[in-house]
Design a protein around this motif. Structure first.
Motif, PDB file in Angstrom:
ATOM      1  N   GLN A 199       0.832  -1.199   0.000  1.00 56.05           N
ATOM      2  CA  GLN A 199       0.000   0.000   0.000  1.00 56.05           C
ATOM      3  C   GLN A 199       0.870   1.254   0.000  1.00 56.05           C
ATOM      4  O   GLN A 199       1.848   1.359   0.729  1.00 56.05           O
ATOM      5  CB  GLN A 199      -0.917   0.017   1.219  1.00 56.05           C
ATOM      6  N   PHE A 200       0.506   2.212  -0.810  1.00 58.69           N
ATOM      7  CA  PHE A 200       1.195   3.497  -0.844  1.00 58.69           C
ATOM      8  C   PHE A 200       1.012   4.227   0.485  1.00 58.69           C
ATOM      9  O   PHE A 200      -0.063   4.174   1.101  1.00 58.69           O
ATOM     10  CB  PHE A 200       0.642   4.374  -1.961  1.00 58.69           C
ATOM     11  N   ALA A 201       2.050   4.898   0.914  1.00 55.86           N
ATOM     12  CA  ALA A 201       1.986   5.744   2.103  1.00 55.86           C
ATOM     13  C   ALA A 201       1.385   7.096   1.729  1.00 55.86           C
ATOM     14  O   ALA A 201       1.509   7.570   0.603  1.00 55.86           O
ATOM     15  CB  ALA A 201       3.371   5.938   2.698  1.00 55.86           C
ATOM     16  N   HIS A 202       0.732   7.711   2.737  1.00 51.09           N
ATOM     17  CA  HIS A 202       0.100   9.010   2.531  1.00 51.09           C
ATOM     18  C   HIS A 202       0.090   9.763   3.841  1.00 51.09           C
ATOM     19  O   HIS A 202       0.050   9.165   4.915  1.00 51.09           O
ATOM     20  CB  HIS A 202      -1.333   8.840   2.000  1.00 51.09           C
ATOM     21  N   SER A 203       0.133  11.078   3.752  1.00 48.98           N
ATOM     22  CA  SER A 203       0.069  11.895   4.961  1.00 48.98           C
ATOM     23  C   SER A 203      -1.323  11.798   5.567  1.00 48.98           C
ATOM     24  O   SER A 203      -2.234  11.183   5.007  1.00 48.98           O
ATOM     25  CB  SER A 203       0.390  13.353   4.637  1.00 48.98           C
ATOM     26  N   SER A 204      -1.504  12.428   6.711  1.00 43.67           N
ATOM     27  CA  SER A 204      -2.804  12.388   7.400  1.00 43.67           C
ATOM     28  C   SER A 204      -3.781  13.422   6.854  1.00 43.67           C
ATOM     29  O   SER A 204      -4.921  13.518   7.324  1.00 43.67           O
ATOM     30  CB  SER A 204      -2.606  12.628   8.908  1.00 43.67           C
ATOM     31  N   LYS A 205      -3.369  14.196   5.843  1.00 47.93           N
ATOM     32  CA  LYS A 205      -4.236  15.230   5.293  1.00 47.93           C
ATOM     33  C   LYS A 205      -5.335  14.620   4.427  1.00 47.93           C
ATOM     34  O   LYS A 205      -5.254  13.473   4.004  1.00 47.93           O
ATOM     35  CB  LYS A 205      -3.419  16.214   4.449  1.00 47.93           C
ATOM     36  N   ASP A 206      -6.362  15.438   4.166  1.00 52.44           N
ATOM     37  CA  ASP A 206      -7.376  15.070   3.192  1.00 52.44           C
ATOM     38  C   ASP A 206      -6.684  14.796   1.859  1.00 52.44           C
ATOM     39  O   ASP A 206      -5.798  15.542   1.439  1.00 52.44           O
ATOM     40  CB  ASP A 206      -8.380  16.228   3.052  1.00 52.44           C
ATOM     41  N   PRO A 263      -2.633  15.183  -2.597  1.00 55.97           N
ATOM     42  CA  PRO A 263      -2.909  14.044  -3.490  1.00 55.97           C
ATOM     43  C   PRO A 263      -1.695  13.182  -3.782  1.00 55.97           C
ATOM     44  O   PRO A 263      -1.730  12.373  -4.707  1.00 55.97           O
ATOM     45  CB  PRO A 263      -3.391  14.744  -4.762  1.00 55.97           C
ATOM     46  N   ILE A 264      -0.607  13.332  -2.995  1.00 56.21           N
ATOM     47  CA  ILE A 264       0.640  12.623  -3.263  1.00 56.21           C
ATOM     48  C   ILE A 264       0.685  11.325  -2.456  1.00 56.21           C
ATOM     49  O   ILE A 264       0.509  11.326  -1.237  1.00 56.21           O
ATOM     50  CB  ILE A 264       1.867  13.484  -2.914  1.00 56.21           C
ATOM     51  N   PHE A 265       0.936  10.214  -3.136  1.00 63.93           N
ATOM     52  CA  PHE A 265       1.069   8.892  -2.525  1.00 63.93           C
ATOM     53  C   PHE A 265       2.436   8.328  -2.919  1.00 63.93           C
ATOM     54  O   PHE A 265       2.853   8.459  -4.071  1.00 63.93           O
ATOM     55  CB  PHE A 265      -0.030   7.948  -3.010  1.00 63.93           C
ATOM     56  N   THR A 266       3.128   7.693  -1.967  1.00 63.63           N
ATOM     57  CA  THR A 266       4.490   7.212  -2.221  1.00 63.63           C
ATOM     58  C   THR A 266       4.679   5.817  -1.646  1.00 63.63           C
ATOM     59  O   THR A 266       4.126   5.486  -0.596  1.00 63.63           O
ATOM     60  CB  THR A 266       5.528   8.155  -1.583  1.00 63.63           C
ATOM     61  N   ILE A 267       5.471   5.012  -2.330  1.00 63.73           N
ATOM     62  CA  ILE A 267       5.815   3.680  -1.822  1.00 63.73           C
ATOM     63  C   ILE A 267       7.212   3.310  -2.294  1.00 63.73           C
ATOM     64  O   ILE A 267       7.655   3.741  -3.370  1.00 63.73           O
ATOM     65  CB  ILE A 267       4.800   2.610  -2.294  1.00 63.73           C
ATOM     66  N   THR A 268       7.929   2.551  -1.480  1.00 65.33           N
ATOM     67  CA  THR A 268       9.148   1.869  -1.907  1.00 65.33           C
ATOM     68  C   THR A 268       8.832   0.388  -1.916  1.00 65.33           C
ATOM     69  O   THR A 268       8.485  -0.186  -0.880  1.00 65.33           O
ATOM     70  CB  THR A 268      10.319   2.166  -0.963  1.00 65.33           C
ATOM     71  N   LEU A 306      11.851  -0.162  -6.190  1.00 65.70           N
ATOM     72  CA  LEU A 306      11.362   1.007  -6.902  1.00 65.70           C
ATOM     73  C   LEU A 306      10.700   1.946  -5.909  1.00 65.70           C
ATOM     74  O   LEU A 306       9.939   1.507  -5.049  1.00 65.70           O
ATOM     75  CB  LEU A 306      10.329   0.610  -7.967  1.00 65.70           C
ATOM     76  N   ARG A 307      10.998   3.221  -6.016  1.00 69.37           N
ATOM     77  CA  ARG A 307      10.232   4.222  -5.268  1.00 69.37           C
ATOM     78  C   ARG A 307       9.257   4.855  -6.245  1.00 69.37           C
ATOM     79  O   ARG A 307       9.658   5.434  -7.253  1.00 69.37           O
ATOM     80  CB  ARG A 307      11.131   5.287  -4.647  1.00 69.37           C
ATOM     81  N   ILE A 308       7.981   4.722  -5.970  1.00 68.67           N
ATOM     82  CA  ILE A 308       6.936   5.186  -6.882  1.00 68.67           C
ATOM     83  C   ILE A 308       6.151   6.293  -6.198  1.00 68.67           C
ATOM     84  O   ILE A 308       5.718   6.147  -5.044  1.00 68.67           O
ATOM     85  CB  ILE A 308       5.983   4.037  -7.271  1.00 68.67           C
ATOM     86  N   THR A 309       5.987   7.402  -6.889  1.00 70.48           N
ATOM     87  CA  THR A 309       5.206   8.528  -6.376  1.00 70.48           C
ATOM     88  C   THR A 309       4.055   8.804  -7.326  1.00 70.48           C
ATOM     89  O   THR A 309       4.251   8.905  -8.542  1.00 70.48           O
ATOM     90  CB  THR A 309       6.082   9.781  -6.239  1.00 70.48           C
ATOM     91  N   SER A 361      -0.629  11.427 -12.468  1.00 63.95           N
ATOM     92  CA  SER A 361       0.737  11.298 -12.952  1.00 63.95           C
ATOM     93  C   SER A 361       1.542  10.431 -11.998  1.00 63.95           C
ATOM     94  O   SER A 361       1.160  10.239 -10.835  1.00 63.95           O
ATOM     95  CB  SER A 361       1.391  12.670 -13.106  1.00 63.95           C
ATOM     96  N   TYR A 362       2.679   9.914 -12.490  1.00 62.23           N
ATOM     97  CA  TYR A 362       3.528   9.052 -11.671  1.00 62.23           C
ATOM     98  C   TYR A 362       4.988   9.369 -11.946  1.00 62.23           C
ATOM     99  O   TYR A 362       5.343   9.919 -13.005  1.00 62.23           O
ATOM    100  CB  TYR A 362       3.264   7.569 -11.974  1.00 62.23           C
ATOM    101  N   SER A 363       5.847   9.052 -10.991  1.00 62.06           N
ATOM    102  CA  SER A 363       7.294   9.052 -11.212  1.00 62.06           C
ATOM    103  C   SER A 363       7.868   7.837 -10.505  1.00 62.06           C
ATOM    104  O   SER A 363       7.407   7.459  -9.423  1.00 62.06           O
ATOM    105  CB  SER A 363       7.945  10.342 -10.702  1.00 62.06           C
TER     106      SER A 363
END
Length: 504
Positions: A195-202, A207-212, A276-279, A286-288
């Motif tokens: 599961q992608f990590a996300h801040s506690s914000k709405d 809208p940024i999600f990140t995972i390694t 892979l670090r995926i954002t 969009s993704y990087s």
């Protein structure tokens, strides 16, 4: 009067559209007591009833009807209305729109499209139904140019009301996203372990999600999923709701969309990386992707004067861990960010927190728009980053007076076990040296040029692979460290007994 000629921003988001208030207006000759505005009777505003995105129809939203006491209006003067909207009754975060021209009219209204754009760009992008508070400020304009406010600024408001407001659903963002494929395989259960990590914000505010994620091999195929997509696979064997790339499978950045929209699988395919670090930016779809071949994370900040001159490397407790830490006595000047091996020296790719100088005990670790993290106080702490869940923590040490050493050095077959190759103490209890082993051989580290305190490897006989990511190594009585020929960055923390050899 021109629509949207001015407005008010009262939030911290940095979006494209900006509404700037007009201030320091004189008080009008027209008294507030001579003006009244009857608020519109509507109790709901659903922008879908006012805006037709297919035809471009953009209806007016009625705010109220204004009237002026007979004989009170100054000569050659017309009224101008500005309408404020807020999600909170105190109008702490609000937007202000110019209403329609009141020359020859007493009906106050705003364009629905203007309200949608201002709300979306300056209050929230969340399309959920919400209370919306409304109030109106009245100005006079004399001679076409001389503008003044009716009543006292910040005190005299007209047509106060509140409605149930529903904006357009311009963007749909799920609460959670997952990688399906890669090491965990192509099952929904496996995906939910990635599961992608996300801040506690709405999610509409952030809208940024990140995972390694581990690739599981040199040849990595994967897609992006939300719960809707995983449920469709589980219940109906429907794979069309997964997200794929709009570009080439090997593209490291680009746009994505659901397979049902793209018309095919459009699976991501990355080769030659351990992780892979995926954002994801789900506002932009969009993704990087950053392939990780060498895993190392470095502190950069006040301790080096915000330069990349000295590499201060974090340690990991075991070779396959995604958790890295650094223990030292921090000072108030030691704000920090984090670089990984691939992005060392690139400030645009440094990791940090959302608010500059945050010294909270823990928080979300972000890469986009990262600000500096601060230590909670000038004491001994272990600073830890979790690169899988994208979080950081500070843990205060119980022992604030650890044993200090004047020297820590390398000794081994490279110097006939008869001399010491010095390490430099770069921060309290953290030591570093660049070391070249001309021929493969064994060595240890020791304190104060004496064998009373020494560090080796807690493994059975056999080769310790110093090319492994990071290792926690034992002190006093541990085995010699076997090091293949090569040049290494060598790090040791004498509090945690952690050693790291990174091949250069």
């Amino acid at each position: 009067m021109a629509l949207l000629s001015m407005g008010l921003v009262a939030c911290n988001q940095d979006f494209d559209t900006e509404f700037v208030p007009q201030s320091n207006l004189p008080e009008s000759l027209l008294k507030a007591s001579d003006v009244s505005v009857a608020a519109a009777s509507a109790t709901t505003i659903n922008l879908a009833d006012y805006i037709n995105e297919e035809t471009g129809e953009n209806k007016d939203i009625s705010i109220g009807t204004v009237s002026v006491a007979e004989g009170a209006m100054p000569a050659n003067t017309i009224l101008k209305a500005l309408v404020e909207f807020s999600k909170t009754e105190d109008f702490a975060e609000s937007i202000t729109l110019d209403a329609n021209s009141l020359e020859g009219s007493n009906e106050i209204s705003v364009k629905a499209g203007d309200l949608q754009d201002a709300y979306f760009n300056n209050i929230t992008r969340n399309p959920a139904e919400t209370p919306l508070y409304i109030r109106t400020v009245i100005h006079t304009v004399t001679g076409g140019t001389a503008e003044a406010i009716v009543g006292k600024p910040g005190e005299n408001f007209f047509a106060k009301s509140n409605v149930t407001f529903t904006p357009l659903k311009k963007v749909q963002i799920a609460p959670a996203y997952y990688v399906i494929g890669a090491k965990a395989g192509w099952s929904p259960d496996g995906a939910r372990t990635q599961q992608f990590a996300h801040s506690s914000k709405d999610v509409y505010e952030d809208p940024i999600f990140t995972i390694t994620v581990e690739t599981g091999g040199d040849d990595c195929w994967f897609a992006i999923a939300d719960d809707t997509a995983l449920d469709a696979i589980s219940n109906e064997n429907d794979w069309s709701q997964l997200y794929g790339t709009k570009g080439e499978a090997s593209d490291l950045s680009g746009k994505m969309d659901r397979r049902s929209i793209l018309g095919g699988e459009h699976t991501f395919h990355i080769t030659g990386a351990k992780k892979l670090r995926i954002t994801l930016d789900m506002m932009e779809y969009s993704y990087s992707i950053t392939p990780i071949t060498t895993e190392a994370y470095y502190v950069v900040g006040g301790v080096q004067g915000w330069s990349d001159k000295d590499k201060i490397c974090l340690f990991a407790p075991e070779a396959e861990s995604d958790v890295y830490s650094y223990t030292t006595k921090w000072t108030g000047a030691w704000d920090l960010k984090i670089w990984d091996a691939a992005s060392f020296g690139n400030w645009d790719k440094a990791f940090g927190c959302a608010v500059d100088g945050d010294n909270s005990p823990s928080g979300a670790l972000i890469g986009t728009g990262a600000q500096a993290i601060s230590a909670p106080s000038a004491e001994f702490y272990t600073f830890t980053i979790d690169m899988k869940n994208m979080k950081y923590t500070w843990i205060k040490l119980d022992n604030q007076d650890p044993t200090t050493y004047e020297h820590i050095s390398l000794i081994g077959s490279f110097n006939g076990w008869s001399d010491d190759y010095e390490l430099k103490e770069v921060t309290p209890h953290n030591w570093y040296a660049e070391f070249t082993q001309e021929e493969s051989g064994e060595l240890k580290l020791r304190a104060n040029h004496d064998w009373g305190i020494n560090w080796g490897v807690n493994l059975e006989e056999g080769l310790w692979d110093v090319s492994a990511k990071m290792n926690n190594i034992g002190s006093n009585g541990a085995n010699n460290i076997y090091v293949p020929a090569g040049t290494y960055d060598v790090y040791l923390n004498d509090i945690t007994n952690s050693i790291l050899f990174l091949a250069k």
